[in-house]
Design a protein around this motif. Structure first.
Motif, PDB file in Angstrom:
ATOM      1  N   LYS A 282      10.488 -42.017 -30.619  1.00 37.24           N
ATOM      2  CA  LYS A 282      10.083 -41.404 -29.349  1.00 37.24           C
ATOM      3  C   LYS A 282      10.295 -42.365 -28.186  1.00 37.24           C
ATOM      4  N   VAL A 283      10.130 -43.658 -28.458  1.00 35.17           N
ATOM      5  CA  VAL A 283      10.382 -44.655 -27.413  1.00 35.17           C
ATOM      6  C   VAL A 283      11.855 -44.630 -27.034  1.00 35.17           C
ATOM      7  N   ASP A 284      12.729 -44.592 -28.040  1.00 29.31           N
ATOM      8  CA  ASP A 284      14.167 -44.538 -27.776  1.00 29.31           C
ATOM      9  C   ASP A 284      14.513 -43.288 -26.969  1.00 29.31           C
ATOM     10  N   SER A 285      13.954 -42.160 -27.377  1.00 29.38           N
ATOM     11  CA  SER A 285      14.251 -40.896 -26.694  1.00 29.38           C
ATOM     12  C   SER A 285      13.803 -40.943 -25.240  1.00 29.38           C
ATOM     13  N   GLN A 286      12.651 -41.521 -25.002  1.00 25.01           N
ATOM     14  CA  GLN A 286      12.119 -41.591 -23.647  1.00 25.01           C
ATOM     15  C   GLN A 286      13.005 -42.452 -22.756  1.00 25.01           C
ATOM     16  N   ILE A 287      13.453 -43.593 -23.292  1.00 27.78           N
ATOM     17  CA  ILE A 287      14.315 -44.476 -22.506  1.00 27.78           C
ATOM     18  C   ILE A 287      15.655 -43.799 -22.227  1.00 27.78           C
TER      19      ILE A 287
ATOM     20  N   LEU B  18      17.853 -48.711 -13.294  1.00 26.48           N
ATOM     21  CA  LEU B  18      19.019 -48.407 -14.114  1.00 26.48           C
ATOM     22  C   LEU B  18      19.439 -49.636 -14.921  1.00 26.48           C
ATOM     23  N   SER B  19      19.480 -50.800 -14.259  1.00 26.31           N
ATOM     24  CA  SER B  19      19.840 -52.033 -14.966  1.00 26.31           C
ATOM     25  C   SER B  19      18.864 -52.320 -16.102  1.00 26.31           C
ATOM     26  N   LEU B  20      17.590 -52.111 -15.823  1.00 31.74           N
ATOM     27  CA  LEU B  20      16.571 -52.347 -16.836  1.00 31.74           C
ATOM     28  C   LEU B  20      16.749 -51.420 -18.030  1.00 31.74           C
ATOM     29  N   LEU B  21      16.927 -50.133 -17.753  1.00 35.70           N
ATOM     30  CA  LEU B  21      17.074 -49.161 -18.843  1.00 35.70           C
ATOM     31  C   LEU B  21      18.317 -49.457 -19.682  1.00 35.70           C
ATOM     32  N   ILE B  22      19.398 -49.833 -19.016  1.00 39.61           N
ATOM     33  CA  ILE B  22      20.620 -50.163 -19.748  1.00 39.61           C
ATOM     34  C   ILE B  22      20.399 -51.380 -20.628  1.00 39.61           C
ATOM     35  N   GLU B  23      19.697 -52.360 -20.079  1.00 38.10           N
ATOM     36  CA  GLU B  23      19.382 -53.559 -20.865  1.00 38.10           C
ATOM     37  C   GLU B  23      18.571 -53.195 -22.103  1.00 38.10           C
ATOM     38  N   LEU B  24      17.628 -52.281 -21.951  1.00 40.08           N
ATOM     39  CA  LEU B  24      16.811 -51.849 -23.088  1.00 40.08           C
ATOM     40  C   LEU B  24      17.619 -51.047 -24.086  1.00 40.08           C
ATOM     41  N   VAL B  25      18.561 -50.263 -23.614  1.00 36.98           N
ATOM     42  CA  VAL B  25      19.445 -49.521 -24.514  1.00 36.98           C
ATOM     43  C   VAL B  25      20.180 -50.490 -25.429  1.00 36.98           C
ATOM     44  N   GLY B  26      20.659 -51.592 -24.856  1.00 33.61           N
ATOM     45  CA  GLY B  26      21.339 -52.595 -25.660  1.00 33.61           C
ATOM     46  C   GLY B  26      20.401 -53.306 -26.608  1.00 33.61           C
ATOM     47  N   ALA B  27      19.240 -53.704 -26.097  1.00 35.78           N
ATOM     48  CA  ALA B  27      18.295 -54.454 -26.926  1.00 35.78           C
ATOM     49  C   ALA B  27      17.788 -53.620 -28.097  1.00 35.78           C
ATOM     50  N   ARG B  28      17.579 -52.320 -27.868  1.00 39.22           N
ATOM     51  CA  ARG B  28      17.052 -51.435 -28.904  1.00 39.22           C
ATOM     52  C   ARG B  28      18.171 -50.729 -29.684  1.00 39.22           C
ATOM     53  N   ARG B  29      19.431 -50.945 -29.222  1.00 41.40           N
ATOM     54  CA  ARG B  29      20.593 -50.314 -29.842  1.00 41.40           C
ATOM     55  C   ARG B  29      20.447 -48.792 -29.900  1.00 41.40           C
ATOM     56  N   ILE B  30      20.196 -48.240 -28.735  1.00 39.78           N
ATOM     57  CA  ILE B  30      20.066 -46.786 -28.595  1.00 39.78           C
ATOM     58  C   ILE B  30      21.449 -46.198 -28.326  1.00 39.78           C
ATOM     59  N   GLU B  31      21.791 -45.130 -28.976  1.00 39.51           N
ATOM     60  CA  GLU B  31      23.072 -44.468 -28.749  1.00 39.51           C
ATOM     61  C   GLU B  31      23.026 -43.768 -27.393  1.00 39.51           C
ATOM     62  N   ALA B  32      23.798 -44.296 -26.439  1.00 35.25           N
ATOM     63  CA  ALA B  32      23.845 -43.717 -25.093  1.00 35.25           C
ATOM     64  C   ALA B  32      25.212 -44.002 -24.476  1.00 35.25           C
ATOM     65  N   THR B  33      26.259 -43.859 -25.281  1.00 34.12           N
ATOM     66  CA  THR B  33      27.599 -44.258 -24.848  1.00 34.12           C
ATOM     67  C   THR B  33      28.034 -43.546 -23.572  1.00 34.12           C
TER      68      THR B  33
END
Length: 724
Positions: A364-369, A381-396
């Motif tokens: 749910k955390v991944d989905s929310q981000i 936006l920079s923060l969210l992108i950084e978190l996408v990388g750190a958490r390895r969320i699929e958001a290509t």
């Protein structure tokens, strides 16, 4: 069953003797296990008779000790008389007691009680301890008298034994004794009462336990006993003990505050969590931060809103502690607050929030981000992108869109995140970013992202194949070089083939990157490729290639035959004396008859003679120590045995020197080579006489009676030149 009890019983007893808080943790288990001793026990009568025969004989004490130990399993009432005879023996008493403490029946109790009438000092203390272990209620009267013994250690042992027995009579004795007992014994009496209280709690008699704890708390006892009683008083009261717990949290005494923290962690139920949450604001920042940590150690009942509140407002120390705590107990409901803090102007708070957001568990955390990403702008936006990388969320898709941003930090974050998230199908996207970055300033970030993505691909051979195809298709030379760098990081057979092919090119830049990457290759299969490059006529980096080849021979774990073969090929392929000398180093490191022959052959090369001589003699010494006769080979090579005399040797620098004459004299042989005991001068000579400065070894010696003198740089081979 008895064997299990015996082992546990002994282990718990010795733990009790050495760990201050034993009774808090292990004693209830011991009380639960003790009735096992009363169950019917199946022992081997035959084994028992054999063991008793040892005790009755003139066998050595060690044999009798082992027999006692075995009687703890195979002993019965019949063994008690012989074991009792050992109680006055300083050597064997403790072994006898191991058996007596677990043999069922009244006989062992009676033997131990009887022994107290004649023993003194340490022997008496040991028997008293055993009475406590057996929880012999009939021993209460004699132990009561011993509590008043003039020997403080005896009195203390009796008090603890009464505590282990813990019945009404034993408890009454200890409670009365606590009032008037001499100060040195008070600690043991209080300890005994703690044991009594624990038994009351185990028997669902909390009210009686509370009375005991409270009595100890107001008595003149050592600090440790007071703390133990306070802990017990809090826990025994259950929810009614919360008030007393909070009192300790507010105490100005550090020891009581620390006690409250540890007790809060083990407090049963959830009512205490609300009280702890309300208390955070009443404490100073340092204590508030520590309380937050204690609350977090109760993840099943922690009041999450209180942690979130503390993370958002209040002293910085408490906020950081709460933010960090959320990484363990937080969930999707805390994401919004953490995102806000992650954009805070205070770098410490922001970094803590980012770290927690990266660690929060749950899809749910991944989905929310991911859901916030499309509409985000600027710093968010920079923060969210950084978190996408750190958490390895699929958001290509969103990350690719971010590459069109006018903000450099957003594009850099997007490339970094792509490096951490794309799968094999997304690899061409990053290759394209490296090949044709939309902005020149993004090139470095794109290369890092491609390398990060490539080295984490599950199928590295497929990844290397795709990168190799990109190298072949690349028109620009700099792009080929960049892609080869990435291929080198991936490794594997296809990567090796691609890098090797680049080395065979006539283009110097490709030869350069190829030999550099191959020189750092982590598998031995790079050796044939390097050797081939080293032999290529006119290759600009022949020297680097042969050095890489020699490195594999020197550093890798290889079969002896293969290493010998590589050394021979390296010696043949090397063009420069310096490279051949590197081969000599390998020969010396791995001495055998083949490397000895190669070193002897090198003696014939004028530029190698000095180094080859040292290598020959070093290998000769190693072979001779293994019984290999090399005398004739040395003589044929012009190297004969000599009489070596070390007259004086001094090691050091300007700031200090030490005499090492005796050390070199011990190491001298019938060859002018001195082999030290360790790999460095400092270790061989017992330390560094001049730390931080250049050091030299100066040696005065005689070879076959002729005096000579030589100086060696630190770590150099000690080969004594033949005097003129």
């Amino acid at each position: 069953m008895r064997q299990l009890f015996t082992l546990l019983h002994i282990q718990l007893w010795f733990t009790y003797m050495h760990i201050k808080y034993f009774y808090c943790l292990a004693l209830p288990l011991l009380f639960a296990l003790t009735p096992l001793a009363a169950e019917p026990i199946k022992v081997s009568a035959e084994k028992e008779m054999e063991l008793l025969a040892v005790l009755q004989s003139d066998a050595p004490a060690a044999d009798k000790a082992l027999a006692c130990k075995k009687l703890a399993i195979d002993g019965s009432a019949a063994a008690v008389p012989d074991l009792a005879k050992l109680l006055p023996d300083p050597q064997l008493q403790s072994w006898a007691r191991i058996a007596l403490e677990v043999i069922p029946g009244p006989e062992a109790d009676e033997a131990l009680r009887k022994a107290t009438q004649s023993l003194e000092g340490r022997l008496l203390i040991g028997v008293i301890n055993s009475l406590g272990v057996r929880r012999d209620a009939k021993a209460v009267e004699l132990l009561t008298k011993r509590v008043a013994d003039k020997d403080v250690e005896v009195a203390s042992a009796a008090a603890v034994a009464l505590g282990r027995i813990g019945d009404a009579a034993a408890t009454k004795t200890l409670r009365e004794a606590l009032v008037n007992a001499p100060k040195p014994v008070n600690s043991a009496i209080a300890e005994g009462l703690m044991l009594c209280a624990e038994q009351r709690l185990a028997g669902d008699k909390a009210a009686e336990a509370i009375e005991i704890y409270d009595q100890v708390r107001i008595a003149q006892v050592p600090n440790q006993r007071f703390l133990e009683a306070t802990r017990g008083a809090i826990l025994a009261r259950k929810d009614e003990g919360i008030t007393l717990l909070i009192e300790q949290l507010r105490s100005p005494e550090k020891r009581l505050f620390q006690l409250a923290l540890s007790t809060a962690r083990e407090f049963p139920g959830s009512a205490v969590d609300k009280a702890l949450a309300e208390e955070v604001a009443n404490l100073n920042p340092d204590r508030g931060a520590l309380l937050i940590a204690a609350m977090t150690d109760r993840p099943n009942t922690v009041v999450l809103p209180a942690i979130v509140k503390a993370a958002g407002t209040g002293p910085k120390e408490v906020r950081i502690a709460a933010i960090t705590a959320l990484s363990r107990v937080g969930d999707a409901s805390t994401v919004s607050a953490l995102l806000e803090t992650a954009l805070d102007g205070d770098a410490d708070l922001a970094d803590a929030a980012k770290a927690t957001l990266a660690e929060l568990s749950g899809e749910k955390v991944d989905s929310q981000i991911a859901a916030l990403l499309p509409a985000a702008t600027g710093k968010q936006l920079s923060l969210l992108i950084e978190l996408v990388g750190a958490r390895r969320i699929e958001a290509t898709a969103a990350l690719l869109k971010a590459l069109d941003s006018n903000e450099t930090n957003v594009r850099t974050a997007a490339l970094t995140a792509l490096g951490e998230t794309v799968d094999a199908k997304g690899l061409p996207v990053l290759i394209a970013q490296v090949a044709t970055p939309k902005r020149a300033e993004d090139a470095a970030a794109a290369e890092k992202a491609l390398k990060a993505a490539s080295i984490r691909m599950p199928d590295r051979e497929a990844c290397a194949a795709e990168l190799s195809a990109a190298v072949d298709n690349a028109k620009a030379l700099p792009l080929k070089v960049k892609l080869l760098e990435v291929i080198g990081a991936v490794g594997g057979k296809k990567a090796l083939a691609a890098v090797g092919m680049a080395g065979k090119s006539s283009v110097p830049e490709l030869q350069d990157v190829s030999t550099r990457l191959l020189g750092e290759w982590t598998t031995e299969d790079a050796a044939p490729v390097l050797l081939e490059l080293a032999k290529m006529p006119g290759h600009k980096y022949q020297g680097r290639a042969i050095k890489g080849y020699i490195r594999i021979a020197r550093q890798f774990v290889l079969p002896e035959d293969l290493r010998n073969e590589m050394c021979a090929k390296a010696m043949d392929a090397a063009k420069q004396p310096g490279d051949k000398k590197l081969v000599l180093v390998v020969l010396q490191r791995y001495p055998n008859e083949s490397t000895f022959k190669m070193a002897l052959a090198a003696l014939k090369v004028a530029d190698l003679k000095a180094e080859a001589t040292g290598t020959v003699m070093s290998i000769a010494q190693s072979l001779a120590s293994k019984g290999v006769d090399v005398k004739d080979q040395l003589a044929n090579a012009g190297i004969e045995k000599v009489k070596v005399e070390i007259l004086k040797a001094e090691y050091g620098g300007d700031s200090g020197k030490k005499d090492v004459t005796a050390i070199l004299q011990r190491q001298a042989t019938d060859l002018p080579l001195i082999t030290l005991t360790d790999t460095t001068y400092n270790k061989s000579f017992g330390g560094d006489p001049a730390p931080g400065s250049d050091k030299r070894l100066k040696v005065q010696y005689k070879l076959n009676g002729k005096p000579g003198e030589a100086t060696f740089a630190e770590g150099a081979l000690i080969l004594l030149p033949m005097p003129n």
